[in-house]
Design an enzyme around this catalytic site. Sequence first.
Site, PDB file in Angstrom:
ATOM      1  N   LYS A 189       5.530   6.333   8.231  1.00 29.36           N
ATOM      2  CA  LYS A 189       4.223   6.940   7.969  1.00 29.36           C
ATOM      3  C   LYS A 189       3.152   5.873   8.170  1.00 29.36           C
ATOM      4  CE  LYS A 189       1.331   7.421   4.744  1.00 29.36           C
ATOM      5  NZ  LYS A 189       0.101   7.295   5.548  1.00 29.36           N
ATOM      6  N   GLY A 242       0.874  -2.812   2.283  1.00 25.49           N
ATOM      7  CA  GLY A 242      -0.419  -2.228   1.924  1.00 25.49           C
ATOM      8  C   GLY A 242      -0.950  -2.900   0.673  1.00 25.49           C
ATOM      9  N   SER A 243      -1.750  -2.179  -0.073  1.00 18.51           N
ATOM     10  CA  SER A 243      -2.401  -2.790  -1.237  1.00 18.51           C
ATOM     11  C   SER A 243      -1.430  -2.920  -2.414  1.00 18.51           C
ATOM     12  CB  SER A 243      -3.593  -1.929  -1.659  1.00 18.51           C
ATOM     13  OG  SER A 243      -3.130  -0.646  -2.044  1.00 18.51           O
ATOM     14  N   ARG A 245      -2.092  -2.103  -5.417  1.00 17.16           N
ATOM     15  CA  ARG A 245      -2.201  -0.898  -6.252  1.00 17.16           C
ATOM     16  C   ARG A 245      -1.206   0.168  -5.796  1.00 17.16           C
ATOM     17  NH1 ARG A 245      -4.237   4.054  -6.210  1.00 17.16           N
ATOM     18  NH2 ARG A 245      -4.935   3.873  -4.054  1.00 17.16           N
ATOM     19  N   GLY A 247       1.396  -0.305  -3.898  1.00 18.48           N
ATOM     20  CA  GLY A 247       2.751  -0.843  -4.072  1.00 18.48           C
ATOM     21  C   GLY A 247       3.289  -0.525  -5.460  1.00 18.48           C
ATOM     22  N   GLU A 265       5.092  -5.458   0.382  1.00 15.07           N
ATOM     23  CA  GLU A 265       4.309  -6.561   0.966  1.00 15.07           C
ATOM     24  C   GLU A 265       2.868  -6.167   0.754  1.00 15.07           C
ATOM     25  OE1 GLU A 265       5.464  -8.936   3.701  1.00 15.07           O
ATOM     26  OE2 GLU A 265       7.144  -7.824   4.537  1.00 15.07           O
ATOM     27  N   CYS A 300      -4.254  -9.702   5.784  1.00 15.21           N
ATOM     28  CA  CYS A 300      -3.682  -9.921   4.446  1.00 15.21           C
ATOM     29  C   CYS A 300      -3.660 -11.401   4.096  1.00 15.21           C
ATOM     30  CB  CYS A 300      -2.284  -9.324   4.371  1.00 15.21           C
ATOM     31  SG  CYS A 300      -1.174  -9.959   5.644  1.00 15.21           S
ATOM     32  N   GLU A 399      -9.349  -9.086  -3.865  1.00 18.47           N
ATOM     33  CA  GLU A 399      -9.245  -8.990  -2.402  1.00 18.47           C
ATOM     34  C   GLU A 399     -10.374  -8.093  -1.888  1.00 18.47           C
ATOM     35  OE1 GLU A 399      -6.017  -6.689  -0.566  1.00 18.47           O
ATOM     36  OE2 GLU A 399      -5.720  -8.336   0.844  1.00 18.47           O
TER      37      GLU A 399
END
Length: 495
Positions: A189, A242-243, A245, A247, A265, A300, A399
């Site tokens: 996705k 991704g972020s 949050r 994760g 990650e 990142c 971030e």
Amino acid sequence: MKTSAEWKALSESVALQGQAFIKGQFQDAVSGETFPAINPATAAKLADIASCDAADVDLAVEAAREAFASGVWSDLSPGDRKRALLRLADLVERHADELAVLDSLDMGKPIAEMVSIDVPDSIDCLRWTAESIDKLYGEIAPTGHDTLGLIRHEPVGVVAAITPWNYPLMMATWKIAPALAAGNSVVLKPSEKSALSALRLAGLAKEAGIPDGVFNVLPGFGHTAGKALALHNEVSVLAFTGSSRVGGLLMEYAGQSNLKRVWIEAGGKSPMLVFEDCEDIEKAASTAAAAIFSNQGEVCIACSRLYVQSSIRERFTGALLEAAKTYQPQDPLDPETRMGALVDKTQLETVARYIQSAIDEGGRVLAGGVPEAVAGQGYFVEPTIIGDARNSMRFVQEEIFGPVLAVGEFSDEAEAIRLANDNRYGLGASVWTGNLSRAHRVSRKIQSGMIWVNGWGGGDSTMPFGGMKASGYGRDKSLHSLEKYTDIKTVWINL
Ligand code: NAD
């Protein structure tokens, strides 16, 4: 490299595939719903993308599960899987310009970065991982003489990969190459902000002979398609970039469903430390600019926190400001462009809010400033440098994911290490020093998954990529990436 006019011509003729790819076929979402892909450099619509949800997830996971159970891919010899993945790598290479244009149009990245980084890295990842898979051996345990203990590494079944928009093609290949090489079926996705290259990759995978159902791509939103995948009981491993949050949410979904393994990650707020014994201040300064302004800071591992030893701060800042001038935001399709457009209006507004908060908390704007969204235009932000930054400030801790650099200072090595580690993230860090012992000492003390000494961003397919702390624990690339997509099975044989 092509000229600006040639890239533009290709961008106007390139096919934009927006349908989902399930069981070897491109198809609409079951609901028939779509959402627009927007070019962030012009704010114009590019294509309609299938908005997949739980119904499409069920179809894709079922296709992946069936393909796995049939053995059409999972039972191939590693050598045969290698050859199929090498064919895919060759096709990606043959379609390199097309893939480069798709990501550049979709998320605003400079075409020069696509050509020099994203596409070659993706090809290398596919080739390196494919080449490794028929060179790995199992183990025999040191049991007694009347038994044989086999330790096997087996594919897990269905792997779901959920990826971000900042390196769309590259993040997809970092997941699918090891997952497929190990014999799994995959449902990918991609981010709703950049699905085009993943869908093109699906078409190339079919052409390469990867059997139907083994590789599926579902474009869609996180809270619909992403969440349904993460909750699905037939998904054995979820590989996420991704972020932090999101994760965390995925770990919850795994707990609510089948305890699938989740590899995270996530975000970063990487520090760069420049010591007074740095041997090349100009090189360090130009690298500091590249480390925050390339890909518009949507990286990142961006070094968004710069700490310079007080004795060289003034000289270093002068060189940094000069280097920053070479990163003026421009048309991503111009091969001279070093900084493109932010991915969307929301991201531009987030960046604007953080710059304003930096000013409100006493930061000194040395370059750039608060951007404004202009109706009907792209989402461009000047390279922004904020001096007098302290770790207590919000924009130094969180971030931002944009071209905003916080510049602070330190007096000695102990303070440098303390400032670097005073953050919830631990993805990367860059250390500049001419003293070898200091390079080792500081690298050991910094809580980050990746350290670059006298450089930034270095790494290839041989080195694991990933972080510590709130940056997650997953590792992409290298042989270690294969560990994420295999189960250990022991076979105890009585002789
Ligand atoms: P994001 O977390 O918003 O989205 C990432 C993916 O998760 C997208 O595909 C999204 O649709 C999906 N998602 C969102 N909500 C979900 C939910 N509830 N359930 C399931 N899936 C969901 O991140 P982003 O904005 O796309 O990417 C930027 C982030 O990625 C930054 O934090 C960046 O640092 C990080 N990143 C990390 C690495 C790394 O290797 N550590 C590499 C690139 C980017």
